[in-house]
Scaffold this motif. Structure first.
Motif, PDB file in Angstrom:
ATOM      1  N   VAL A 316      25.661 -21.888 -61.568  1.00 19.48           N
ATOM      2  CA  VAL A 316      26.490 -21.740 -62.772  1.00 19.48           C
ATOM      3  C   VAL A 316      27.056 -20.333 -62.864  1.00 19.48           C
ATOM      4  O   VAL A 316      28.220 -20.133 -63.224  1.00 19.48           O
ATOM      5  N   THR A 317      26.247 -19.329 -62.515  1.00 25.33           N
ATOM      6  CA  THR A 317      26.679 -17.948 -62.684  1.00 25.33           C
ATOM      7  C   THR A 317      27.412 -17.402 -61.469  1.00 25.33           C
ATOM      8  O   THR A 317      28.223 -16.476 -61.596  1.00 25.33           O
ATOM      9  N   LYS A 318      27.149 -17.968 -60.272  1.00 28.35           N
ATOM     10  CA  LYS A 318      27.700 -17.379 -59.051  1.00 28.35           C
ATOM     11  C   LYS A 318      28.468 -18.361 -58.176  1.00 28.35           C
ATOM     12  O   LYS A 318      29.151 -17.938 -57.251  1.00 28.35           O
ATOM     13  N   GLY A 319      28.326 -19.652 -58.414  1.00 29.94           N
ATOM     14  CA  GLY A 319      28.927 -20.634 -57.523  1.00 29.94           C
ATOM     15  C   GLY A 319      30.420 -20.749 -57.696  1.00 29.94           C
ATOM     16  O   GLY A 319      31.015 -20.208 -58.630  1.00 29.94           O
ATOM     17  N   ASN A 320      31.039 -21.490 -56.771  1.00 29.29           N
ATOM     18  CA  ASN A 320      32.464 -21.766 -56.915  1.00 29.29           C
ATOM     19  C   ASN A 320      32.670 -22.891 -57.923  1.00 29.29           C
ATOM     20  O   ASN A 320      31.717 -23.397 -58.511  1.00 29.29           O
ATOM     21  N   ASP A 321      33.903 -23.291 -58.106  1.00 32.77           N
ATOM     22  CA  ASP A 321      34.228 -24.249 -59.158  1.00 32.77           C
ATOM     23  C   ASP A 321      33.474 -25.571 -58.984  1.00 32.77           C
ATOM     24  O   ASP A 321      32.951 -26.142 -59.951  1.00 32.77           O
ATOM     25  N   ILE A 322      33.414 -26.062 -57.751  1.00 30.91           N
ATOM     26  CA  ILE A 322      32.757 -27.341 -57.497  1.00 30.91           C
ATOM     27  C   ILE A 322      31.252 -27.239 -57.739  1.00 30.91           C
ATOM     28  O   ILE A 322      30.635 -28.140 -58.316  1.00 30.91           O
ATOM     29  N   ASP A 429      21.984 -17.692 -71.266  1.00 33.42           N
ATOM     30  CA  ASP A 429      22.511 -16.542 -70.521  1.00 33.42           C
ATOM     31  C   ASP A 429      23.474 -16.995 -69.432  1.00 33.42           C
ATOM     32  O   ASP A 429      24.550 -16.420 -69.242  1.00 33.42           O
ATOM     33  N   ALA A 430      23.064 -18.033 -68.693  1.00 37.94           N
ATOM     34  CA  ALA A 430      23.900 -18.522 -67.593  1.00 37.94           C
ATOM     35  C   ALA A 430      25.218 -19.067 -68.113  1.00 37.94           C
ATOM     36  O   ALA A 430      26.286 -18.833 -67.517  1.00 37.94           O
ATOM     37  N   LEU A 431      25.201 -19.790 -69.231  1.00 36.79           N
ATOM     38  CA  LEU A 431      26.427 -20.348 -69.790  1.00 36.79           C
ATOM     39  C   LEU A 431      27.347 -19.251 -70.313  1.00 36.79           C
ATOM     40  O   LEU A 431      28.571 -19.300 -70.112  1.00 36.79           O
ATOM     41  N   VAL A 432      26.778 -18.256 -70.973  1.00 35.02           N
ATOM     42  CA  VAL A 432      27.598 -17.134 -71.456  1.00 35.02           C
ATOM     43  C   VAL A 432      28.226 -16.403 -70.274  1.00 35.02           C
ATOM     44  O   VAL A 432      29.398 -16.030 -70.298  1.00 35.02           O
ATOM     45  N   SER A 433      27.442 -16.212 -69.223  1.00 31.48           N
ATOM     46  CA  SER A 433      27.975 -15.578 -68.014  1.00 31.48           C
ATOM     47  C   SER A 433      29.109 -16.409 -67.428  1.00 31.48           C
ATOM     48  O   SER A 433      30.112 -15.868 -66.952  1.00 31.48           O
ATOM     49  N   LEU A 434      28.963 -17.731 -67.475  1.00 31.09           N
ATOM     50  CA  LEU A 434      30.023 -18.615 -66.972  1.00 31.09           C
ATOM     51  C   LEU A 434      31.319 -18.413 -67.746  1.00 31.09           C
ATOM     52  O   LEU A 434      32.407 -18.340 -67.151  1.00 31.09           O
ATOM     53  N   ILE A 440      36.961 -19.490 -62.453  1.00 30.57           N
ATOM     54  CA  ILE A 440      36.548 -20.870 -62.696  1.00 30.57           C
ATOM     55  C   ILE A 440      37.628 -21.567 -63.513  1.00 30.57           C
ATOM     56  O   ILE A 440      38.181 -20.995 -64.451  1.00 30.57           O
ATOM     57  N   SER A 441      37.926 -22.807 -63.173  1.00 29.65           N
ATOM     58  CA  SER A 441      38.995 -23.541 -63.851  1.00 29.65           C
ATOM     59  C   SER A 441      38.644 -23.807 -65.309  1.00 29.65           C
ATOM     60  O   SER A 441      37.469 -23.888 -65.684  1.00 29.65           O
ATOM     61  N   ALA A 442      39.677 -23.961 -66.113  1.00 28.77           N
ATOM     62  CA  ALA A 442      39.481 -24.223 -67.539  1.00 28.77           C
ATOM     63  C   ALA A 442      38.743 -25.537 -67.764  1.00 28.77           C
ATOM     64  O   ALA A 442      37.902 -25.642 -68.671  1.00 28.77           O
ATOM     65  N   GLU A 443      39.030 -26.550 -66.947  1.00 28.57           N
ATOM     66  CA  GLU A 443      38.367 -27.842 -67.105  1.00 28.57           C
ATOM     67  C   GLU A 443      36.854 -27.693 -66.944  1.00 28.57           C
ATOM     68  O   GLU A 443      36.075 -28.273 -67.709  1.00 28.57           O
TER      69      GLU A 443
END
Length: 769
Positions: A316-322, A429-434, A440-443
């Protein structure tokens, strides 16, 4: 004959005296495909007449135990036939047998060697999953025109198999649910899906990760088995190395593995998702409480020391969009899995705050009962926390003991015993970082917003000062970018798009389920126009960029309101349209907000005569006029009326915004204009399909070159355009001003709302003669 039997007497007559069993067990030559088709249909027809009375005519018994059941035994011989029709018919036969509910039959099919059928089914599903992963991998590397339909067909096949397992379990046969649970864990999940979740370098393909995440989502969503769901959740507390070959033994003939493998692997056991030399780490400056340095180890870039739960948050914090979408999908699926104990969700840190709110209501009732006894709420809260920790600990301990003793996993879980509040803060924390990520795409960000709203449906109580500061910084950056769009190519659509996306985002955030199926994580990503040989200065690129920015801004804005504990308004706080009469040129010409339409008369007060050729060798004379009304504006070419020389008839109209006027360097009497579409093309279903791909061959802006009689006229036309574009942008900025002021926005008493006419039906005017 069998299909058309209606009389119970006739069915008994047909099924008695071993006639059916003789035909079922006859040695036909099944190399004849037509014969096989008739034979399978014959078995299916017989199974359709089964009940507790007729099934006894098709079995042989000894000492009240079934010793032979040809219909079932012969049918499952073809369970893995290459023809899908044959496999489907066999499933129908078996389900008809299972749902009879005869105890003797149930004991027969769960005895050796017939019980191996269920394990073989899951082994077959494992092979199908590996083929599916290869398909996804090939599609990500070389997407083709049929990639989407091919993956959707494969997904349908995967889900059909899982629904078959679900139907088997629903028959309620003793021990079958346990057998399927054990087989799924030992054959598929532990040795294949979990090891594929390892974190890899930026240049490695992630098809194994996304396929594993999707399959886990499907298994939890379709196979509604309590033991399976809770065991999967409990296993997320184990480190990744717990499911590699060196960490656990052999169970039921199956050995742990390294997950999905790729066709480019060096050896058979190398995982597709493995670290290579030279891997570097990235530190997340926005992280709070959940440290990405732990996720990507500074020493060897390995994630094996992290629990699978932490690996999901790392994506969630470091991955790509997929990867982000897949991790959010699994967390959301766990959250919506009714078979999971609440204590398990609490341990994972994803129990909705609704449950906590109910407890606080209970505390309030205690407050009334105790008459406001000082300090008792804190005491009750501490007692409740202790009880919750004990409850969660006992549930997890039970499943962890089962994972060790029953499945042979030798490693120990890494983060058991930690307070659920710590895990909950890590998720937040992870979601806020996201939300602070710009790549990352808006979707996908909207999906993260939905998950956050599920975890915190009411208040801001679990946002700390660091969260609020990070969200504020991210919002300010988004607002600054939005201000640049006020004078951008699509500024005339900005207010309407914001109003429409606000409504969509609010619906998405407040929905009880995610907006879309998680299948989308497998499909080839939609490419923006800038990625498919469309020039960066194209209006199509600018339009997609504007829409993406608006989606992110709307989410960030609603998060700001939510973080302060306010209710989301139905409409964004935008000023209503101003007094249109203030534009002198629009008033003089006689145009209103409905805009110019071919054939309508208008005054030519400020119009400038010009020439233009829409076809080679066919030059035409027009009067040129630039007009803005509110947030709309047009370039108008009109023909002078012979009898009323101060008036003309509109022949051509084009959007004013984005016209990018430029006087030719070599011919100062020429004025070049860009003519973009009069509507956002990617929001027009007539021009784009459901996957965002253009139905036309190319997306190209139009061009006008107007020739004036002298340089002064050309400059006059240029200045007219600049002036009207300025008026249009000023009106857009005026209307958006309260939206960009958070103090006004978060004031619930604000009465500024969108104009009902602001919607993505978007008034358009055809650029036609």
């Amino acid at each position: 004959m069998v299909q058309n039997l209606r009389s119970e007497h006739a069915i008994y007559y047909m099924f008695s005296n071993e006639h059916m069993n003789y035909l079922i067990t006859y040695s036909f030559d099944f190399r004849n495909e037509e014969l096989l088709s008739y034979y399978i249909s014959f078995l299916r027809a017989i199974s359709g007449k089964l009940n507790k009375n007729t099934i006894s005519l098709l079995v042989k018994t000894r000492n009240d135990e079934i010793v032979s059941f040809p219909l079932y035994v012969e049918a499952i011989r073809f369970a893995f036939h290459e023809e899908n029709m044959v496999r489907t018919a066999v499933r129908t036969v078996t389900l008809n047998v299972y749902h009879v509910g005869d105890d003797a039959v149930n004991r027969y099919i769960t005895s050796k060697p017939h019980a191996d059928y269920f394990s073989n089914l899951i082994s077959f599903f494992r092979k199908q999953s590996m083929d599916f992963n290869k398909l996804v991998s090939d599609t990500l590397i070389n997407p083709g025109p049929e990639s989407t339909s091919t993956i959707i067909a494969a997904v349908d096949d995967i889900e059909d198999n899982l629904y078959y397992f679900s139907d088997i379990v629903s028959a309620g046969i003793p021990d079958v649910g346990t057998l399927i649970t054990d087989s799924f864990l030992v054959v598929l999940i532990f040795p294949l899906l979990f090891p594929s979740l390892r974190i890899v370098g930026d240049n490695d393909m992630q098809s194994g990760v996304v396929t594993s995440l999707y399959l886990l989502c499907c298994i939890l969503r379709i196979l509604k088995i309590k033991e399976l769901a809770n065991t999967i959740a409990a296993a997320l507390f184990y480190p990744l190395e717990a499911f590699t070959k060196s960490s656990w033994g052999k169970f039921n003939g199956h050995i742990s593995g390294d997950g999905f493998t790729s066709k480019t692997e060096v050896s058979e056991n190398d995982n597709l998702n493995s670290y290579g030399p030279g891997c570097s780490t990235v530190t997340d400056p926005y992280s709070s409480g959940f440290h990405s340095d732990d996720v990507l180890s500074l020493n060897n870039c390995s994630s094996s020391n992290l629990s699978l739960r932490e690996v999901l948050l790392a994506y969630v914090t470091k991955g790509n969009d997929i990867e982000v979408l897949g991790s959010l999908g699994l967390l959301a699926t766990l959250l919506q899995t009714k078979e999971l104990d609440e204590s398990m969700l609490d341990g994972l840190g994803i129990l909705p705050q609704l449950c906590t709110a109910l407890f606080l209501d209970m505390l309030n009732s205690y407050d009334v009962f105790w008459g406001g006894l000082e300090g008792h709420l804190s005491l009750v809260f501490l007692v409740w926390v202790g009880l919750a920790r004990d409850r969660i600990g006992s549930e997890l301990e039970y499943y962890h003991e089962k994972i060790k003793e029953h499945y042979g996993v030798l490693s120990q879980p890494t983060d058991v015993g930690t307070s659920p509040l710590v895990h909950r803060f890590q998720v937040i924390d992870a979601l806020v970082s996201l939300f602070c990520r710009s790549n990352i795409s808006a979707e996908t960000l909207w999906d993260g917003g939905w998950l956050l709203r599920q975890l915190l449906p009411y208040s801001e109580s679990e946002f700390n000062s660091n969260h609020l500061e990070l969200l504020k910084v991210s919002y300010n950056g988004c607002a600054s970018a939005l201000m640049e769009e006020v004078r951008g190519i699509w500024s005339d659509f900005l207010v309407a798009v914001i109003c429409e996306e606000w409504r969509k985002c609010k619906r998405a955030m407040e929905s009880s389920s995610p907006r879309k199926e998680w299948t989308c994580m497998l499909l080839p990503p939609h490419k923006l126009s800038s990625e498919v040989d469309v020039p960066d200065e194209s209006s199509f690129v600018a339009g997609e960029r504007m829409l993406e920015l608006v989606k992110v801004f709307v989410l960030q804005h609603q998060l700001q309101i939510f973080a302060l504990g306010k209710a989301l308004p139905e409409q964004p706080p935008i000023h209503l349209p101003g007094d249109l009469s203030v534009n002198r040129r629009a008033k003089t010409s006689g145009l209103d907000v409905s805009g110019p339409k071919p054939g309508i008369e208008l005054s030519l007060g400020d119009a400038v005569p010009c020439r233009i050729a829409f076809e080679r060798g066919k030059e035409r004379h027009f009067w040129f006029l630039a007009i803005s009304v509110g947030t709309s504006g047009w370039l108008v070419l009109a023909e002078e009326l012979p009898l009323r020389q101060t008036h003309g008839v509109i022949r051509v109209a084009a959007p004013l915004a984005g016209c990018n006027p430029k006087i030719d360097d070599k011919h100062p009497k020429w004025l070049h204009l860009r003519i973009r579409p009069s509507s956002l093309p990617f929001l027009d279903p007539a021009k784009f399909n459901d996957h965002g791909k253009s139905k036309n061959k190319a997306l190209v802006d139009g061009r006008w070159t107007l020739a004036f009689r002298d340089e002064e006229s050309c400059k006059s036309a240029f200045m007219m355009i600049v002036e009207e574009m300025g008026l249009l942008s000023d009106e857009v900025h005026r209307r958006l001003k309260p939206l960009l002021n958070l103090e006004i926005t978060t004031d619930s008493s604000s009465s500024s709302v969108c104009d009902p006419d602001d919607s993505c039906s978007f008034r358009t005017h055809t650029n036609s003669l």
